[in-house]
Every structure is written in structure tokens, then in C-alpha cells.
Design an enzyme around this catalytic site. Sequence first.
Site, PDB file in Angstrom:
ATOM      1  CE1 TYR A   1      -3.278  -7.652   1.814  1.00 55.20           C
ATOM      2  CE2 TYR A   1      -3.478  -7.640   4.194  1.00 55.20           C
ATOM      3  CZ  TYR A   1      -2.957  -8.188   3.039  1.00 55.20           C
ATOM      4  OH  TYR A   1      -2.122  -9.267   3.117  1.00 55.20           O
ATOM      5  N   PRO A   2      -5.085  -2.316   4.734  1.00 59.01           N
ATOM      6  CG  PRO A   2      -6.524  -0.677   5.586  1.00 59.01           C
ATOM      7  CD  PRO A   2      -6.459  -1.794   4.596  1.00 59.01           C
ATOM      8  CG  MET A   3      -2.273  -6.335   9.481  1.00 56.50           C
ATOM      9  SD  MET A   3      -1.116  -7.575   8.844  1.00 56.50           S
ATOM     10  CE  MET A   3      -1.251  -8.763  10.172  1.00 56.50           C
TER      11      MET A   3
ATOM     12  CE  LYS B   1       0.773  -8.542  13.026  1.00 52.65           C
ATOM     13  NZ  LYS B   1       2.173  -8.886  13.149  1.00 52.65           N
TER      14      LYS B   1
ATOM     15  CD  GLN C   1       7.151  -8.023   1.762  1.00 49.50           C
ATOM     16  OE1 GLN C   1       7.913  -8.092   0.831  1.00 49.50           O
ATOM     17  NE2 GLN C   1       7.572  -8.107   3.001  1.00 49.50           N
TER      18      GLN C   1
ATOM     19  CG  HIS D   1       4.718 -12.910   8.526  1.00 50.32           C
ATOM     20  ND1 HIS D   1       3.461 -12.687   8.037  1.00 50.32           N
ATOM     21  CD2 HIS D   1       5.512 -11.953   7.989  1.00 50.32           C
ATOM     22  CE1 HIS D   1       3.497 -11.634   7.244  1.00 50.32           C
ATOM     23  NE2 HIS D   1       4.719 -11.174   7.185  1.00 50.32           N
TER      24      HIS D   1
END
Length: 222
Positions: free
Chosen positions: A113-115, A117, A153, A140
Site C-alpha cells: 500500500y502507498p502511504m 504523511k 517490511q 512506530h
Amino acid sequence: DRFRHQLSASFQLINQSLQEAEPEKGSHYWFSVNGFKADLGLMVLRPSLDDLNQLEEQIAKSKLGAVLKPAKSYVSVTESGTYTGKPKTDRGWKYVNAHLKPTLPSMHYICFYPMNKRRWPQANWYTLPYEQRQKEMHEHGTIGRRYAGKIKQYITGSIGIDDDEWGVTLFSDDPLQIKKIVSEMRYAAASAIYGDFPYFIIGEGIDEKGIDHMLNSGWEEQ
Ligand code: 76R
């Protein structure tokens, strides 16, 4: 039927050139996408955009390429977090190198998935002082490390390259662990306050036999 076998042969050729370039020039992972967003997925790591373009051209000009309809595509560059500063140990450098030039794992499930901020007036990641971003990323990372061994990841950066800011790729043998880590991270500020997620893709890794099956077997008689 003959045409389907030609598609399999075409796939073999593409896969062969992927394999011939590796491991010196990167790594790849074929997957079958769940849901009807797409059928077949391919993640490819290469040292340059030129290498990727060459491969895209090969696929587009192949018999397989003639029937594939692009559903999604994402271009980005491997990244290793900087908020902890330069690694101080051999183990630290090993971690960084493994994320900059990864060999993709053979775990059974992939999630991409793209993310982004946020840059909202009250929640602007890019105007936060470095120390605060470091603190949020530390929280995080603390969550992330609890999934060591269960989740792999890879964060790839795409600012100036594709539509969103990062690509997140997770591998696991247990899809519920993927749901779990993403849920847990949602409650930490780095994602809860500052994260946006345009879409998700989940799939199952497939080998040559699996792709051959996808292209050739189980078709209802026409
Ligand atoms: O300081 C530290 O300990 C943190 C190291 C670290 C950084 C800098 C880290 C650790 N990440 C970093 C950067 Mn991450 N990561 C994501 C997602 O769905 C969501 O809510 C977020 C999607 C996951 C699942 C994940 C997993 N991370 C980043 C960045 C760049 C931010 C920037 O530069 O401003 C993004 C967008 C991002 C997103 N992260 C970890 C994980 C996991 C599992 C870890 C621990 C890895 C390990 O230590 O082995």
C-alpha cells in the site's frame, strides 16, 4: 487452448530474464491478487529506472503483455529509516543494507500500500521539528520490532517518482499478522495523526507452476 500455452511460454521467457539478472541485479516476487482489483502482480527490484523500463518494455511487447491490462503500477526506491542516525554496529549496517538491496522473502503473503504523511494545518508532518518526528518514528519502530520474524517490511520512497510518498510492502506467512501490525500502527501518532493510506493490495505468492495453472487450467469450456 494453443493461445493459452503460448501465454505460458511467454511468461517463462519473462521469468527467465528476471532470473538471469538476479541476484546481482535485484530480486522479484510474483503474486496472485485477492479480490477483483487485479489478477497477477509482480514486484521487481532493480538498480536503476533504466533496468525497470527495459523489463516493462519486454513485458509490454510479449504475448502475455498483449493480454494483460495494467491495473496498478508503483515506482519507488528502497529506503532505510534515518531517524536513528547512522548505524553504529555491524548488525545495524546489515539491517540497512538488507533494506537497501533486499532479496525478497519467500513468505506466502504480500501486502502493498502507498502511504502519505499529512500536510493539514493541524497535522503537518513536514513542519514538525526533527526531534518530534524522531520521537514519533521511534514509537512506530517499537511497535514494528515486536513483529520481528512474523512480518518483513520494506519501505520504498516515491516522492518525485510516483503519486504517493512511500510504498509499504509487507510479507508474512500469516495474513492476520498483516492486519494486526497495520491496525496496531494506526494507534501510534505517526499513522493515527499523520498517515494517509490511499489503497491496499493483498495477494498470495505464486511460483511458475502456480502461474501456469492460472493461465492454463480450470477454464470453463467455451
Ligand atoms: O527509529 C526506529 O526504531 C524506527 C525505524 C523505522 C523507520 C525510520 C521503522 C521501523 N520505520 C521507519 C520509517 Mn516503518 N513502517 C511503515 C508502515 O500502516 C502504517 O501505519 C504504516 C506503514 C509499516 C507497517 C511499517 C513497519 N515507516 C517509516 C516511514 C518513513 C517515514 C519518514 O521518513 O518520515 C514510513 C512511511 C513507514 C511506514 N517500520 C519499522 C515497520 C516495522 C515492522 C518496523 C520495525 C523494523 C525492525 O526494526 O525490524
